[in-house]
Design a protein around this motif. Sequence first.
Motif, short mmCIF file in Angstrom:
data_model
loop_
_atom_site.label_atom_id
_atom_site.label_comp_id
_atom_site.label_asym_id
_atom_site.label_seq_id
_atom_site.Cartn_x
_atom_site.Cartn_y
_atom_site.Cartn_z
N LEU A 101 0.72 -1.11 -0.08
CA LEU A 101 0.02 0.00 0.10
C LEU A 101 0.93 1.37 -0.07
N THR A 102 0.50 2.08 -1.01
CA THR A 102 1.48 3.34 -0.97
C THR A 102 0.58 4.89 -0.87
N VAL A 103 0.76 5.20 -0.07
CA VAL A 103 0.02 6.66 0.37
C VAL A 103 0.80 7.93 0.28
N GLU A 104 0.70 9.00 -0.71
CA GLU A 104 1.37 10.23 -0.76
C GLU A 104 0.80 10.95 0.61
N VAL A 105 1.91 11.86 0.95
CA VAL A 105 1.66 12.57 2.43
C VAL A 105 1.56 13.99 1.59
N ALA A 106 0.26 14.67 1.94
CA ALA A 106 0.02 15.81 1.75
C ALA A 106 1.05 16.75 1.90
N ASP A 107 1.71 17.58 0.99
CA ASP A 107 2.68 18.56 1.09
C ASP A 107 2.54 19.68 2.53
N GLU A 108 1.29 19.93 2.68
CA GLU A 108 1.07 20.82 3.91
C GLU A 108 1.46 20.02 5.45
#
Length: 327
Positions: A101-108
């Motif tokens: 599972l890959t989840v991007e982290v919001a830049d904020e």
Amino acid sequence: MYKRQQDETFEAVWTCHHLYVDGWSAAIVLEDVMTLYRDATGLGVPQAAPASSGLRSYVVWASNQDEEQLREYSSRTLAGYGGAPPLRMGSVEAQSGFGELTVEVADELSDRISSTASDLNVTPAVLLQAAWALVLSVLTGDDDVGFGTTVSGRNAAIPGMERLVGYFSNVVPVRMEIDRSEDFATWLAAFRNRQFEMAQFEHASLADIHRWSDVPGHRAMFETFVVIENFPAGDNVADEVVQLGFRSGLTTAYPITLAVGMASPWFFHLRFDRGRCTDEGAQALVDQLLGTLSASVANRHAQVGAVLTGAGDVVSELAFHVDDKAP
């Protein structure tokens, strides 16, 4: 091999065995490749390569380290820690293989993590590992938790050590005791200081550490593993040749492995044994980590308990343990 994606964009695939090249070394090799472009265009001067005797010097250095000091350190820092009982996340009957599972982290959020770490005088990696410890505390209901991680192994006093290419990284256990009444910033600072102390002992083998600890031989030291990929990855040569999007493959024998990529954008990559964790359990773990990090930056000057409260609980109902009563 490489493949043209657009007129001026190529995708390259580099295959090598992890036995020979760790993440730090991979970054060095990629930097050297970029240097070839720099040299070809007259845009720079290549860095001096370390002496060919560097690898031999490292082996000699490692073999001459004081085992008694390693034993004392491991026994002291792991005193009273009983290891990790086998963990199950969700209904895993008749499951096999590994899921990812890959989840991007919001830049904020990644920006807030970085600024919070700076504000508290720790690295983002320290904050990320501390957050994972809090996730494990919620997951297990235990305030004495442990997980595995990798260390660079670059602390040897060898000339040119930072430029040597090989496999120097090592697997070490990280133990964290959680006092909910303690100031979060103070707790983080203590963890940072323990990481500094560990650096001089990070070459010890995991088998020896286990043998010197209080963890019974039949029990794993940890069930989850955390990899922080914060080695240099990406170079810009006079705005003409740009390396972007470097990612390495993740292989692991641990039930749950979390890789944190800190190139923009940040991402969490979870690899999990389907016999130990379901897809739903994996998603819950990532959600819990994101919630914990958000609570950490929001409660940076509060108590640890406030961070745990702010993070909520989306994992404990999916987890159950076996063999908890084993001696």
